[in-house]
Design a protein around this motif. Structure first.
Motif, PDB file in Angstrom:
ATOM      1  N   LEU A  52      -2.081   0.673   7.885  1.00 53.08           N
ATOM      2  CA  LEU A  52      -1.225   0.537   7.260  1.00 53.08           C
ATOM      3  C   LEU A  52      -1.156   0.876   5.784  1.00 53.08           C
ATOM      4  O   LEU A  52      -0.387   1.408   5.103  1.00 53.08           O
ATOM      5  CB  LEU A  52      -0.585  -0.850   7.252  1.00 53.08           C
ATOM      6  CG  LEU A  52       0.471  -1.167   8.634  1.00 53.08           C
ATOM      7  CD1 LEU A  52       0.929  -3.019   8.416  1.00 53.08           C
ATOM      8  CD2 LEU A  52       1.492  -0.344   8.644  1.00 53.08           C
ATOM      9  N   LEU A  53      -2.466   0.722   5.521  1.00 50.40           N
ATOM     10  CA  LEU A  53      -2.896   1.101   3.994  1.00 50.40           C
ATOM     11  C   LEU A  53      -2.570   2.407   3.629  1.00 50.40           C
ATOM     12  O   LEU A  53      -2.348   2.688   2.653  1.00 50.40           O
ATOM     13  CB  LEU A  53      -4.402   0.669   3.575  1.00 50.40           C
ATOM     14  CG  LEU A  53      -4.878   0.681   2.299  1.00 50.40           C
ATOM     15  CD1 LEU A  53      -3.946  -0.225   1.363  1.00 50.40           C
ATOM     16  CD2 LEU A  53      -6.341   0.455   2.137  1.00 50.40           C
ATOM     17  N   ASP A  54      -2.728   3.278   4.688  1.00 50.58           N
ATOM     18  CA  ASP A  54      -2.473   4.981   4.298  1.00 50.58           C
ATOM     19  C   ASP A  54      -1.018   5.243   3.852  1.00 50.58           C
ATOM     20  O   ASP A  54      -0.640   5.954   3.142  1.00 50.58           O
ATOM     21  CB  ASP A  54      -2.568   5.569   5.467  1.00 50.58           C
ATOM     22  CG  ASP A  54      -4.058   5.749   5.744  1.00 50.58           C
ATOM     23  OD1 ASP A  54      -4.981   5.096   4.984  1.00 50.58           O
ATOM     24  OD2 ASP A  54      -4.405   6.585   6.906  1.00 50.58           O
ATOM     25  N   ALA A  55       0.043   4.037   4.070  1.00 51.05           N
ATOM     26  CA  ALA A  55       1.406   4.285   3.663  1.00 51.05           C
ATOM     27  C   ALA A  55       1.680   3.490   2.455  1.00 51.05           C
ATOM     28  O   ALA A  55       3.093   3.285   2.087  1.00 51.05           O
ATOM     29  CB  ALA A  55       2.234   3.610   4.770  1.00 51.05           C
ATOM     30  N   ALA A  56       0.572   3.153   1.608  1.00 51.75           N
ATOM     31  CA  ALA A  56       0.846   2.337   0.314  1.00 51.75           C
ATOM     32  C   ALA A  56       1.722   3.040  -0.730  1.00 51.75           C
ATOM     33  O   ALA A  56       2.446   2.353  -1.498  1.00 51.75           O
ATOM     34  CB  ALA A  56      -0.595   1.860  -0.131  1.00 51.75           C
ATOM     35  N   GLY A  57       1.722   3.988  -0.426  1.00 52.05           N
ATOM     36  CA  GLY A  57       2.587   5.028  -1.503  1.00 52.05           C
ATOM     37  C   GLY A  57       4.203   5.000  -1.133  1.00 52.05           C
ATOM     38  O   GLY A  57       4.777   5.365  -2.123  1.00 52.05           O
ATOM     39  N   GLU A  58       4.518   4.506  -0.229  1.00 51.34           N
ATOM     40  CA  GLU A  58       5.874   4.191   0.338  1.00 51.34           C
ATOM     41  C   GLU A  58       6.235   2.707  -0.611  1.00 51.34           C
ATOM     42  O   GLU A  58       7.533   2.588  -0.481  1.00 51.34           O
ATOM     43  CB  GLU A  58       6.049   4.173   1.698  1.00 51.34           C
ATOM     44  CG  GLU A  58       5.713   5.568   2.261  1.00 51.34           C
ATOM     45  CD  GLU A  58       6.413   6.607   1.697  1.00 51.34           C
ATOM     46  OE1 GLU A  58       7.604   6.769   1.531  1.00 51.34           O
ATOM     47  OE2 GLU A  58       5.561   7.839   1.606  1.00 51.34           O
TER      48      GLU A  58
END
Length: 252
Positions: free
Chosen positions: A168-174
């Protein structure tokens, strides 16, 4: 400010699935209040989670806490008692959660309180442990202004809960919300290395965020009556939740 609270258990049908039980709490005084999603621990929609929803309502919000296991054919509308057997059962359930299903459930909750409970304005989310994981996910998928996230597991790793196929951390930019995260120094689930990874990931993504680590505290420090309860950490963290919601979720 002390407010009289009204609350009720409801059912919401999401895309033709089995009805989803949710608990709604709001100020009893008529008026429009910002909505807050309340995301439960591994144990589901327990009395403790319902109490938290009431506390959120007392701050001047429409709080809604859903049973996210409702799609799985399990009788979880009122949560599960803490036990080794239920822990194994719950891990089996959360392994079957899907990102699209949980997103649909959370969107349905917000739609319901906006239509039926006069919830309006910016929305927020609050979650604990697995619920913190879900709250982080919600902040990547929904238009939220504030996210208060307690000791969220499994954010930097793929393969657990909603961290499939990628962490989930990979989607932090959202994430567009302002995020405040609460950690326990002695957490057996989230160690210092994970905390550092999470902080670095949020910083790299440009997320407005703050991480608070409570010395000597352990996982699940927030809830009274449990062995890990840490009164000082619980009270300080809640004061920060109040401040976050007051700043980012003003009344409409």
């Amino acid at each position: 400010m002390s407010r009289e609270i009204s609350s009720q258990e409801i059912e919401i049908v999401v895309h033709g699935t089995a009805p989803m039980t949710a608990f709604v709490a709001r100020p009893a005084e008529p008026g429009a209040y910002p909505p807050v999603l309340v995301c439960a621990e591994l144990w589901g929609l327990t009395g403790e989670v319902r109490d938290v929803a009431r506390q959120v309502a007392a701050l001047g919000h429409v709080a809604i806490a859903p049973d996210l296991y409702h799609r799985l054919g399990a009788d979880t509308a009122h949560g599960m008692a803490e036990s080794d057997a239920n822990r194994e059962r719950a891990f089996g359930l959360l392994a079957r959660l899907t990102r699209d299903g949980v997103e649909a459930d959370l969107r349905a909750c917000l739609a319901h309180v906006r239509e039926h409970e006069d919830a309006t304005g910016k929305a927020g989310v609050l979650g604990f442990s697995l619920g913190g994981h879900v709250a982080f996910f919600a902040a990547t998928r929904l238009d939220l202004a504030a996210a208060a996230i307690y000791y969220p597991g499994w954010l930097p790793f793929a393969g657990t809960a909603l961290s499939r196929p990628d962490p989930l951390l990979d989607a932090a930019g959202e994430i567009g919300a302002r995020v405040v995260m609460f950690f326990a120094e002695l957490d057996h689930v989230i160690d210092a290395e994970q905390r550092e990874q999470i902080a670095a990931g949020l910083t790299a993504a440009g997320v407005r965020h703050e991480e608070v680590v409570y010395p000597g505290a352990r996982h699940a420090f927030f809830f009274p009556g449990r062995e890990p309860y840490d009164k000082a950490a619980a009270e300080d963290s809640w004061s920060r939740v109040r401040a976050l919601f007051a700043a980012e979720l003003p009344p409409a």
